[in-house]
Design an enzyme around this catalytic site. Sequence first.
Site, PDB file in Angstrom:
ATOM      1  N   ASP A   1      -4.530   6.791  10.101  1.00 18.94           N
ATOM      2  CA  ASP A   1      -4.208   5.454  10.606  1.00 18.94           C
ATOM      3  C   ASP A   1      -2.810   5.389  11.205  1.00 18.94           C
ATOM      4  O   ASP A   1      -2.424   4.397  11.826  1.00 18.94           O
ATOM      5  CB  ASP A   1      -4.353   4.401   9.504  1.00 18.94           C
ATOM      6  CG  ASP A   1      -3.465   4.659   8.291  1.00 18.94           C
ATOM      7  OD1 ASP A   1      -2.542   5.489   8.388  1.00 18.94           O
ATOM      8  OD2 ASP A   1      -3.689   4.022   7.242  1.00 18.94           O
TER       9      ASP A   1
ATOM     10  N   SER B   1       0.799  -1.226   0.000  1.00 20.28           N
ATOM     11  CA  SER B   1       0.000   0.000   0.000  1.00 20.28           C
ATOM     12  C   SER B   1       0.833   1.277   0.000  1.00 20.28           C
ATOM     13  O   SER B   1       0.377   2.324  -0.461  1.00 20.28           O
ATOM     14  CB  SER B   1      -0.938   0.008   1.211  1.00 20.28           C
ATOM     15  OG  SER B   1      -0.204  -0.168   2.413  1.00 20.28           O
TER      16      SER B   1
ATOM     17  N   HIS C   1       0.119   5.092   6.897  1.00 18.63           N
ATOM     18  CA  HIS C   1       0.313   5.457   5.496  1.00 18.63           C
ATOM     19  C   HIS C   1       0.636   6.942   5.341  1.00 18.63           C
ATOM     20  O   HIS C   1      -0.077   7.784   5.898  1.00 18.63           O
ATOM     21  CB  HIS C   1      -0.924   5.085   4.678  1.00 18.63           C
ATOM     22  CG  HIS C   1      -1.207   3.627   4.661  1.00 18.63           C
ATOM     23  ND1 HIS C   1      -2.102   3.030   5.535  1.00 18.63           N
ATOM     24  CD2 HIS C   1      -0.694   2.637   3.885  1.00 18.63           C
ATOM     25  CE1 HIS C   1      -2.139   1.733   5.296  1.00 18.63           C
ATOM     26  NE2 HIS C   1      -1.292   1.461   4.303  1.00 18.63           N
TER      27      HIS C   1
END
Length: 251
Positions: A222, A73, A225
């Site tokens: 979060d 990601s 990221h």
Amino acid sequence: MLKSKTTQTLLNSAISKPRNLLNFCYILIAFALISCGNETKSKVSVEENEVSSTVNEAPEATAKKTILFFGDSITAGYGLDDTNDAFPAVIQSKIDSLGLAYEVVNSGLSGETTAGGKSRIQWILNQDIDIFVLELGANDGLRGVALTETRANLQAIIDAVKLKSPTTKIILAGMQLPPNMGQDYTTEFKEIFTDLAAENKLAFIPFILKDVGGIKTLNQNDGIHPTVEGHKIVAENVWEVLSPVINEESK
């Protein structure tokens, strides 16, 4: 077709004298052959110019080399409104600004583990790759995957690239875990990347999230990221190692 005075004179003479008629026929045949020859030369010249033009254009269409980012990601740009803000795209912009003949391919997949990467690497290798940047392992660590499995999967990916294309330059991106995963596990996890880079003689990015990981303002809600600004820093971390590899490739 033949309306000039000279031609008319020849014709009149040929009509009155059989021998002159025969000579006149020879003249007509010679004229026709010369005309056809000129047309053939013109056609050949046009065709040669077309072929030459095509040959000259071909190298330009195939001149760019490929840099492929194979990751999770972080590479994919998870959570960004525009994937053009992800660090691979930032690097492409830098490459373009420097006039370098390289095209970046983003092969990041959110949630990807080293096992997932191992399963899809053969499909990825169906294309020509000049520089292969391997950024996987974070999801293994966050899920507590056995370290021996993570190491084996990363080595399998490296082996697959080398086997498919021995000339491809491989860059390994190192990853680190937050301390709440346990001191022993996080230390050994970090060493996986260091060891693999040394054992395989790979260009190495010690920590791809250097100056980004753990910094709240550079990460999304979060806490994992990177934000747009975070990706710009990640791009610099990668470029620091990628740039010398590109320079070596260009020699």
